[in-house]
Motif scaffolding. Structure first.
Motif, PDB file in Angstrom:
ATOM      1  N   ASN A 154       0.913  -1.196   0.037  1.00 46.97           N
ATOM      2  CA  ASN A 154      -0.029   0.187  -0.147  1.00 46.97           C
ATOM      3  C   ASN A 154       0.935   1.315   0.034  1.00 46.97           C
ATOM      4  N   THR A 155       2.046   1.165  -0.558  1.00 46.76           N
ATOM      5  CA  THR A 155       2.943   2.220  -0.651  1.00 46.76           C
ATOM      6  C   THR A 155       2.599   3.213  -1.970  1.00 46.76           C
ATOM      7  N   ASN A 156       2.650   4.480  -1.983  1.00 44.99           N
ATOM      8  CA  ASN A 156       2.449   5.246  -3.090  1.00 44.99           C
ATOM      9  C   ASN A 156       3.882   5.527  -3.718  1.00 44.99           C
ATOM     10  N   LEU A 157       4.018   5.070  -4.820  1.00 47.83           N
ATOM     11  CA  LEU A 157       5.194   5.138  -5.627  1.00 47.83           C
ATOM     12  C   LEU A 157       4.944   5.896  -6.948  1.00 47.83           C
ATOM     13  N   THR A 158       3.942   6.628  -6.971  1.00 47.02           N
ATOM     14  CA  THR A 158       3.908   7.261  -8.123  1.00 47.02           C
ATOM     15  C   THR A 158       5.024   8.338  -8.602  1.00 47.02           C
ATOM     16  N   GLY A 159       5.584   7.976  -9.669  1.00 48.26           N
ATOM     17  CA  GLY A 159       6.618   8.698 -10.430  1.00 48.26           C
ATOM     18  C   GLY A 159       7.867   8.696  -9.743  1.00 48.26           C
ATOM     19  N   ALA A 160       8.128   7.409  -8.887  1.00 53.67           N
ATOM     20  CA  ALA A 160       9.481   7.177  -8.277  1.00 53.67           C
ATOM     21  C   ALA A 160      10.451   6.631  -9.211  1.00 53.67           C
ATOM     22  N   ASP A 161      11.722   6.762  -9.033  1.00 55.30           N
ATOM     23  CA  ASP A 161      12.793   6.481  -9.988  1.00 55.30           C
ATOM     24  C   ASP A 161      13.528   5.183  -9.203  1.00 55.30           C
TER      25      ASP A 161
END
Length: 199
Positions: A154-161
């Motif tokens: 349930n981790t928000n990794l939107t746009g993570a690199d």
């Protein structure tokens, strides 16, 4: 400077070198634009302290207690930042910018559970057994980092690199990964959660 912390309540633009503060209680002090070089804070207690625009270089911060301390634009380089429960820090009102930056650090056994740390940078680090569950780390940068046994649920990794990151186990059905960046070779591991077998 001498290798113990002066009794002042606030420090601005000060460089501390070779401080030896193992297991010490550092209470209600403000550090702004300060640099800590080769300092040892192993098992120290930062109680209600404020760190703003500070740098830690080649420091030991293993098992530091950060209760009610705030961190804004703080950078760690080549440091041991092991076993820290970052959820105990004071994060309210600190949503702008990248609150934490780690470069070539050891972050094993730390917890960022449930924190909102968009833009966090964890670059070229060893981050084994780190808890990122329920956290918002959109636009985070994990480039070159070894994430063995770290938890993403349930981790928000939107746009993570994650370009160049290794050994991560991210279930695409249990995390938000829209627009995240993955190296094509390591990204094969993402298919495991979908029950896909590559031959």
């Amino acid at each position: 400077m001498e290798n113990v912390l002066p009794n002042d309540a606030a420090f601005y633009g000060v460089t501390f070198t070779d401080l030896s503060m193992e297991q010490d209680n550092i209470s209600r002090k403000t550090f702004e634009s300060c640099v800590f070089e080769s300092c040892d804070f192993t098992e120290a207690f930062f109680d209600g302290c404020t760190f703003k625009d500070c740098q830690f270089r080649k420091c030991k911060l293993t098992a530091v207690n950060v209760r009610n301390s705030s961190f804004s634009e703080v950078q760690f380089y080549e440091s041991k930042v092991l076993g820290i429960d970052w959820t105990k820090a004071y994060w309210r009102g600190l949503q702008l910018g990248a609150p934490l930056f780690f470069k070539e650090c050891l972050l094993n056994a730390s917890s960022f559970y449930g924190l909102k740390l968009s833009g966090i940078v964890i670059e070229d680090c060893r981050a084994h057994d780190v808890d990122f569950r329920e956290a918002t780390i959109s636009r985070g940068r994990f480039t070159g980092t070894d994430l063995t046994n770290s938890l993403f649920v349930n981790t928000n990794l939107t746009g993570a690199d994650f370009n160049g990151a290794t050994n991560y186990d991210i279930d695409v059905k249990k995390n938000t990964i829209k627009n995240a960046i993955f190296c094509r070779y390591e990204a094969v591991s993402l298919l495991t959660s979908l029950g896909i077998k590559l031959v």
